[in-house]
Design a protein around this motif. Structure first.
Motif, PDB file in Angstrom:
ATOM      1  N   VAL A  56      -5.350 -10.593 -16.602  1.00 55.70           N
ATOM      2  CA  VAL A  56      -4.688 -10.176 -15.372  1.00 55.70           C
ATOM      3  C   VAL A  56      -3.355 -10.911 -15.250  1.00 55.70           C
ATOM      4  CG1 VAL A  56      -4.791 -10.130 -12.858  1.00 55.70           C
ATOM      5  CG2 VAL A  56      -6.855  -9.690 -14.189  1.00 55.70           C
ATOM      6  N   LYS A  57      -2.279 -10.172 -15.251  1.00 57.82           N
ATOM      7  CA  LYS A  57      -0.957 -10.755 -15.087  1.00 57.82           C
ATOM      8  C   LYS A  57      -0.643 -10.892 -13.598  1.00 57.82           C
ATOM      9  CE  LYS A  57       3.873 -10.249 -16.525  1.00 57.82           C
ATOM     10  NZ  LYS A  57       4.823  -9.453 -17.331  1.00 57.82           N
ATOM     11  N   GLY A  58      -0.220 -12.101 -13.212  1.00 54.53           N
ATOM     12  CA  GLY A  58       0.104 -12.332 -11.805  1.00 54.53           C
ATOM     13  C   GLY A  58      -1.118 -12.460 -10.928  1.00 54.53           C
ATOM     14  N   GLY A  59      -2.172 -13.082 -11.436  1.00 52.16           N
ATOM     15  CA  GLY A  59      -3.415 -13.190 -10.678  1.00 52.16           C
ATOM     16  C   GLY A  59      -3.508 -14.445  -9.830  1.00 52.16           C
ATOM     17  N   ARG A  60      -4.260 -14.333  -8.765  1.00 50.88           N
ATOM     18  CA  ARG A  60      -4.708 -15.469  -7.955  1.00 50.88           C
ATOM     19  C   ARG A  60      -6.233 -15.480  -7.969  1.00 50.88           C
ATOM     20  NH1 ARG A  60      -0.466 -18.965  -5.912  1.00 50.88           N
ATOM     21  NH2 ARG A  60       1.385 -17.652  -5.635  1.00 50.88           N
ATOM     22  N   VAL A  61      -6.832 -16.558  -7.489  1.00 54.12           N
ATOM     23  CA  VAL A  61      -8.282 -16.685  -7.542  1.00 54.12           C
ATOM     24  C   VAL A  61      -8.968 -15.518  -6.829  1.00 54.12           C
ATOM     25  CG1 VAL A  61     -10.251 -18.113  -6.862  1.00 54.12           C
ATOM     26  CG2 VAL A  61      -8.185 -19.196  -7.776  1.00 54.12           C
ATOM     27  N   GLY A  62      -8.395 -15.080  -5.715  1.00 53.42           N
ATOM     28  CA  GLY A  62      -9.009 -14.011  -4.931  1.00 53.42           C
ATOM     29  C   GLY A  62      -9.116 -12.680  -5.640  1.00 53.42           C
ATOM     30  N   VAL A  63      -8.422 -12.518  -6.776  1.00 52.46           N
ATOM     31  CA  VAL A  63      -8.514 -11.245  -7.513  1.00 52.46           C
ATOM     32  C   VAL A  63      -9.931 -11.053  -8.063  1.00 52.46           C
ATOM     33  CG1 VAL A  63      -7.913 -12.026  -9.856  1.00 52.46           C
ATOM     34  CG2 VAL A  63      -7.157  -9.764  -9.056  1.00 52.46           C
ATOM     35  N   MET A  64     -10.710 -12.114  -8.136  1.00 51.28           N
ATOM     36  CA  MET A  64     -12.107 -11.999  -8.543  1.00 51.28           C
ATOM     37  C   MET A  64     -12.848 -10.986  -7.685  1.00 51.28           C
ATOM     38  SD  MET A  64     -12.950 -16.085  -8.937  1.00 51.28           S
ATOM     39  CE  MET A  64     -14.632 -15.874  -9.490  1.00 51.28           C
ATOM     40  N   ASP A  65     -12.559 -11.005  -6.391  1.00 54.25           N
ATOM     41  CA  ASP A  65     -13.280 -10.125  -5.473  1.00 54.25           C
ATOM     42  C   ASP A  65     -12.887  -8.667  -5.656  1.00 54.25           C
ATOM     43  OD1 ASP A  65     -14.487 -12.401  -4.444  1.00 54.25           O
ATOM     44  OD2 ASP A  65     -12.963 -12.660  -2.893  1.00 54.25           O
ATOM     45  N   ASP A  66     -11.619  -8.416  -5.959  1.00 56.86           N
ATOM     46  CA  ASP A  66     -11.183  -7.045  -6.200  1.00 56.86           C
ATOM     47  C   ASP A  66     -11.799  -6.512  -7.495  1.00 56.86           C
ATOM     48  OD1 ASP A  66      -9.811  -4.857  -5.170  1.00 56.86           O
ATOM     49  OD2 ASP A  66      -7.994  -5.270  -6.313  1.00 56.86           O
ATOM     50  N   ILE A  67     -11.865  -7.363  -8.511  1.00 54.38           N
ATOM     51  CA  ILE A  67     -12.512  -6.971  -9.761  1.00 54.38           C
ATOM     52  C   ILE A  67     -14.004  -6.747  -9.538  1.00 54.38           C
ATOM     53  CG2 ILE A  67     -13.083  -7.729 -12.103  1.00 54.38           C
ATOM     54  CD1 ILE A  67     -10.416  -9.346 -12.008  1.00 54.38           C
ATOM     55  N   GLY A  68     -14.615  -7.618  -8.738  1.00 54.29           N
ATOM     56  CA  GLY A  68     -16.034  -7.462  -8.435  1.00 54.29           C
ATOM     57  C   GLY A  68     -16.334  -6.150  -7.736  1.00 54.29           C
ATOM     58  N   ARG A  69     -15.432  -5.732  -6.879  1.00 58.00           N
ATOM     59  CA  ARG A  69     -15.593  -4.452  -6.175  1.00 58.00           C
ATOM     60  C   ARG A  69     -15.657  -3.289  -7.158  1.00 58.00           C
ATOM     61  NH1 ARG A  69     -11.769  -0.714  -4.896  1.00 58.00           N
ATOM     62  NH2 ARG A  69     -10.086  -2.100  -5.576  1.00 58.00           N
ATOM     63  N   LEU A  70     -14.873  -3.374  -8.227  1.00 56.94           N
ATOM     64  CA  LEU A  70     -14.794  -2.279  -9.188  1.00 56.94           C
ATOM     65  C   LEU A  70     -15.925  -2.295 -10.208  1.00 56.94           C
ATOM     66  CD1 LEU A  70     -10.961  -2.476  -9.942  1.00 56.94           C
ATOM     67  CD2 LEU A  70     -12.105  -0.791  -8.489  1.00 56.94           C
ATOM     68  N   LEU A  71     -16.265  -3.480 -10.721  1.00 55.22           N
ATOM     69  CA  LEU A  71     -17.202  -3.569 -11.840  1.00 55.22           C
ATOM     70  C   LEU A  71     -18.604  -4.012 -11.443  1.00 55.22           C
ATOM     71  CD1 LEU A  71     -14.931  -5.123 -14.629  1.00 55.22           C
ATOM     72  CD2 LEU A  71     -15.459  -2.723 -14.195  1.00 55.22           C
ATOM     73  N   GLU A  72     -18.749  -4.628 -10.276  1.00 56.93           N
ATOM     74  CA  GLU A  72     -20.046  -5.097  -9.774  1.00 56.93           C
ATOM     75  C   GLU A  72     -20.791  -5.956 -10.802  1.00 56.93           C
ATOM     76  OE1 GLU A  72     -21.991  -1.440  -8.683  1.00 56.93           O
ATOM     77  OE2 GLU A  72     -21.074  -1.475  -6.684  1.00 56.93           O
ATOM     78  N   PRO A  73     -20.140  -6.984 -11.333  1.00 58.27           N
ATOM     79  CA  PRO A  73     -20.825  -7.854 -12.294  1.00 58.27           C
ATOM     80  C   PRO A  73     -21.836  -8.757 -11.587  1.00 58.27           C
ATOM     81  CG  PRO A  73     -18.702  -8.787 -11.763  1.00 58.27           C
ATOM     82  CD  PRO A  73     -18.771  -7.458 -11.050  1.00 58.27           C
ATOM     83  N   GLU A  74     -22.820  -9.224 -12.337  1.00 55.81           N
ATOM     84  CA  GLU A  74     -23.748 -10.189 -11.754  1.00 55.81           C
ATOM     85  C   GLU A  74     -23.027 -11.513 -11.527  1.00 55.81           C
ATOM     86  OE1 GLU A  74     -28.395 -11.592 -12.250  1.00 55.81           O
ATOM     87  OE2 GLU A  74     -27.412 -10.478 -13.856  1.00 55.81           O
ATOM     88  N   THR A  75     -22.227 -11.930 -12.495  1.00 60.96           N
ATOM     89  CA  THR A  75     -21.392 -13.118 -12.335  1.00 60.96           C
ATOM     90  C   THR A  75     -20.018 -12.829 -12.927  1.00 60.96           C
ATOM     91  OG1 THR A  75     -22.108 -14.063 -14.456  1.00 60.96           O
ATOM     92  CG2 THR A  75     -23.326 -14.738 -12.475  1.00 60.96           C
ATOM     93  N   LEU A  76     -19.032 -13.550 -12.441  1.00 58.18           N
ATOM     94  CA  LEU A  76     -17.675 -13.424 -12.968  1.00 58.18           C
ATOM     95  C   LEU A  76     -17.083 -14.816 -13.130  1.00 58.18           C
ATOM     96  CD1 LEU A  76     -14.980 -10.856 -11.939  1.00 58.18           C
ATOM     97  CD2 LEU A  76     -14.358 -13.267 -12.164  1.00 58.18           C
ATOM     98  N   VAL A  77     -16.406 -15.029 -14.256  1.00 55.39           N
ATOM     99  CA  VAL A  77     -15.689 -16.285 -14.479  1.00 55.39           C
ATOM    100  C   VAL A  77     -14.225 -15.960 -14.732  1.00 55.39           C
ATOM    101  CG1 VAL A  77     -16.400 -16.285 -16.918  1.00 55.39           C
ATOM    102  CG2 VAL A  77     -15.480 -18.365 -15.906  1.00 55.39           C
ATOM    103  N   LEU A  78     -13.362 -16.603 -13.977  1.00 57.97           N
ATOM    104  CA  LEU A  78     -11.917 -16.413 -14.083  1.00 57.97           C
ATOM    105  C   LEU A  78     -11.296 -17.668 -14.687  1.00 57.97           C
ATOM    106  CD1 LEU A  78      -9.275 -14.835 -13.407  1.00 57.97           C
ATOM    107  CD2 LEU A  78      -9.318 -15.998 -11.177  1.00 57.97           C
ATOM    108  N   LEU A  79     -10.733 -17.546 -15.892  1.00 58.34           N
ATOM    109  CA  LEU A  79     -10.010 -18.641 -16.533  1.00 58.34           C
ATOM    110  C   LEU A  79      -8.550 -18.486 -16.154  1.00 58.34           C
ATOM    111  CD1 LEU A  79     -11.668 -18.356 -20.071  1.00 58.34           C
ATOM    112  CD2 LEU A  79     -12.332 -19.887 -18.192  1.00 58.34           C
ATOM    113  N   ILE A  80      -8.015 -19.418 -15.370  1.00 55.64           N
ATOM    114  CA  ILE A  80      -6.696 -19.237 -14.774  1.00 55.64           C
ATOM    115  C   ILE A  80      -5.867 -20.516 -14.850  1.00 55.64           C
ATOM    116  CG2 ILE A  80      -7.544 -19.799 -12.450  1.00 55.64           C
ATOM    117  CD1 ILE A  80      -5.601 -17.628 -11.375  1.00 55.64           C
TER     118      ILE A  80
END
Length: 240
Positions: free
Chosen positions: A148-172
């Motif tokens: 993700v180019k230009g990401g902030r931590v909160g983008v996790m929630d937008d990605i979660g909305r789309l993919l509905e993962p059980e867990t998500l890890v963001l390396l930033i």
């Protein structure tokens, strides 16, 4: 001859200096810093600026087959003034994720430049393989990783909305300082999505050669993800 208390204190202070990159006892000439220290300061400041305004190398992303999506950051200046722009994907980015990614994976790995492109270039090659080894050792499977180019931590929630993962890890990439410009963080959340709070997330921070070793961080992240899945929770409620 007995060492005075002043000398013992000075020796102890010099010993402490070995364990921190902070600027301690740098010296001065009159009211001015030493020339060598001023030049080091300017060098570290320049490295921090380069980290913020830099771009992750295409070779870094290609090594791990990461495709790129963007947030609503527009450009770097807008992104720095409007942190909220990095928490929401662009319309095109959201479509790409839905089209190219596995839905509802056990672990979704996302990489983002954040505030330090250098952090990704310097650490991803060690963190990501160690994380994948840890996932396998803990019996976990991953979805389709991307950048993700230009990401902030909160983008996790937008990605979660789309993919509905059980867990998500963001390396930033973390905000660079004058001690290091290449520090990475790994933010994790159980079932991320709209309405999640900071207290629902957990983080392994200060990942770089002079902080949390990247390979150790990758191994630790995998173990934490397993606990999140077992306990069906993350953040302050997770028992570690």
């Amino acid at each position: 001859m007995e060492t005075s208390g002043t000398n013992r204190g000075a020796d102890r202070f010099r010993e402490w200096m070995k364990f921190t990159p902070a600027r301690l006892d740098v010296g001065r000439t009159g009211t001015r810093p030493l020339t060598t220290e001023m030049l080091k300061f300017r060098l570290d400041h320049a490295a921090a600026v380069d980290a913020v305004y830099g771009e992750v190398r295409e070779e870094t992303l290609a090594e791990f087959g990461l495709f790129t999506v963007e947030t609503q950051y527009r450009d770097k200046e807008f992104y720095l003034k409007r942190p909220d722009s990095g928490r929401v994907l662009s319309e095109e980015g959201a479509r790409d994720i839905v089209r190219r990614c596995m839905r509802r994976p056990q672990v979704q790995i996302v990489v983002s430049d954040g505030l330090s492109a250098k952090a990704i270039d310097d650490n991803l090659a060690d963190v990501l393989p160690a994380l994948r080894d840890s996932l396998a050792a803990n019996g976990l499977t991953e979805g389709t990783p991307f950048f993700v180019k230009g990401g902030r931590v909160g983008v996790m929630d937008d990605i979660g909305r789309l993919l509905e993962p059980e867990t998500l890890v963001l390396l930033i990439g973390e905000r660079p300082g004058l001690a290091t410009a290449s520090s990475m963080s790994a933010y994790m959340c159980y079932r991320p999505g709209p309405g999640r709070k900071d207290s629902d997330r957990m983080v392994v921070s200060n990942i770089h050669a002079g902080g949390t070793p990247p390979t150790e961080a990758g191994a630790h992240i995998g173990a934490l993800l397993r606990k999140m899945i077992e306990q069906k929770v993350s953040g302050v409620r997770l028992e570690v």
